[in-house]
Enzyme design. Structure first.
Site, short mmCIF file in Angstrom:
data_model
loop_
_atom_site.label_atom_id
_atom_site.label_comp_id
_atom_site.label_asym_id
_atom_site.label_seq_id
_atom_site.Cartn_x
_atom_site.Cartn_y
_atom_site.Cartn_z
N PRO A 2 29.72 75.27 76.42
CA PRO A 2 30.70 75.65 77.44
C PRO A 2 30.14 76.73 78.37
CG PRO A 2 31.71 75.56 75.26
CD PRO A 2 30.23 75.41 75.06
N GLU A 3 30.28 76.49 79.67
CA GLU A 3 29.82 77.45 80.66
C GLU A 3 31.05 78.14 81.26
OE1 GLU A 3 26.89 75.74 83.28
OE2 GLU A 3 25.90 74.68 81.65
N HIS A 90 35.77 72.23 60.26
CA HIS A 90 35.26 73.16 61.26
C HIS A 90 36.34 74.03 61.90
CE1 HIS A 90 31.62 70.90 60.72
NE2 HIS A 90 32.07 69.84 61.35
N ARG A 109 29.14 73.74 65.12
CA ARG A 109 27.76 74.24 64.98
C ARG A 109 27.71 75.72 64.59
NH1 ARG A 109 24.10 71.82 69.77
NH2 ARG A 109 22.49 72.63 68.36
N LYS A 151 10.85 88.87 93.07
CA LYS A 151 10.78 88.11 91.82
C LYS A 151 9.97 86.83 92.02
CE LYS A 151 14.90 89.81 89.47
NZ LYS A 151 14.10 90.54 88.48
N ARG A 260 14.91 74.06 79.32
CA ARG A 260 16.16 73.38 79.65
C ARG A 260 15.87 72.24 80.61
NH1 ARG A 260 20.48 76.64 78.52
NH2 ARG A 260 21.62 74.67 78.47
#
Length: 271
Positions: A2-3, A90, A109, A151, A260
């Protein structure tokens, strides 16, 4: 995982059921989450929930005695259920309310977290060094230009760095860079102000749209009612490596960046 949009959708879903409710119990069936659920988490019992906030991907349940900090981890979800609802696999934690309902935390998890903080939450080690919220005014082109100055790191990695800006995970970093026409491997410090202005706008627009659509469900995420989010239907690049670009028809490329999956169009996002 989840973001920000998924966590915000969860906050919006649970808030009407929690606000001004007295907590009558906290049942911890499995304390072995990312960090062990501390005994002091029980201090929320007897307290009234005064506010439900989100900071980055953390949910904050405020009481007069302190704040419960919840993180959904990789696969966690929160649902509002009648107290009599049978416990399923869970279902690790129940926050019991005077209304007869429970806030149930399910996490297959077990990378999530359920913590307690008596300090001002901004001083908590998990929250103290976080960057600005992307949907608030503090995240703007002036801020981002200064944060990225000099950067050499890839811009996608910077977008996913919570010290620079919070909550922009892999899904939305891919989508925002595509919408802004910026190659994900571009050195962050070399992006001019004009393109940064577009990038900031796209990050805000995409996150806001994802929240409106109920988040993105790829596998595990459901909202507080147990329903999936529908933003996955609007994804242009994430999860579409090898498919055709929705803008130009070119085949989308997929690489690993910071371990990723990173998907982009080499024509629409020139390096």
């Amino acid at each position: 995982m989840p973001e920000l949009p998924e966590v915000e959708v969860t906050r919006q879903g649970i808030s009407p059921h929690l606000l001004d409710q007295q907590v009558t119990g906290l049942t911890v069936r499995n304390a072995s989450l990312r960090w062990p659920v501390p005994e002091v988490a029980q201090q929320i019992v007897g307290q009234t929930i005064r506010g439900i906030r989100r900071r980055a991907k953390y949910l904050l349940l405020d009481t007069d005695a302190g704040t419960t900090i919840v993180h959904l981890g990789m696969s966690g979800s929160l649902r509002i259920l009648p107290k009599s609802t049978p416990v399923e696999k869970h279902d690790h934690i129940d926050l019991e309310l005077a209304s007869g309902k429970v806030l149930r935390f399910n996490d297959p998890r077990r990378f999530g977290a359920w913590l307690w903080c008596e300090l001002p939450e901004a001083a908590h080690p998990l929250l103290a060094k976080l960057g600005p919220e992307p949907l608030q005014s503090g995240f703007n082109v002036d801020y981002l230009a200064k944060a990225l100055e000099g950067k050499k790191k890839a811009v996608k990695l910077c977008l996913m760095d919570n010290h620079i800006v919070v909550g922009v995970g892999n899904i939305y970093a891919n989508e925002a860079l595509f919408a802004a026409g910026i190659h994900p491997q571009t050195e962050a410090g070399r992006i001019d102000r004009e393109r940064l202005t577009v990038l900031v706008a796209e990050v805000k627009q995409i996150l806001a749209q994802a929240i409106k659509q109920g988040g993105t469900t790829l596998k595990d995420f459901t909202n507080a009612d147990g329903k999936p989010g529908y933003f996955a239907q609007k994804l242009h690049v994430y999860g579409r490596g090898g498919e055709t670009c929705t803008q130009c028809g070119n085949l989308l490329s997929e690489i690993k960046l910071g371990q990723r999956a990173t998907v982009f169009c080499g024509l629409c996002q020139p390096r």
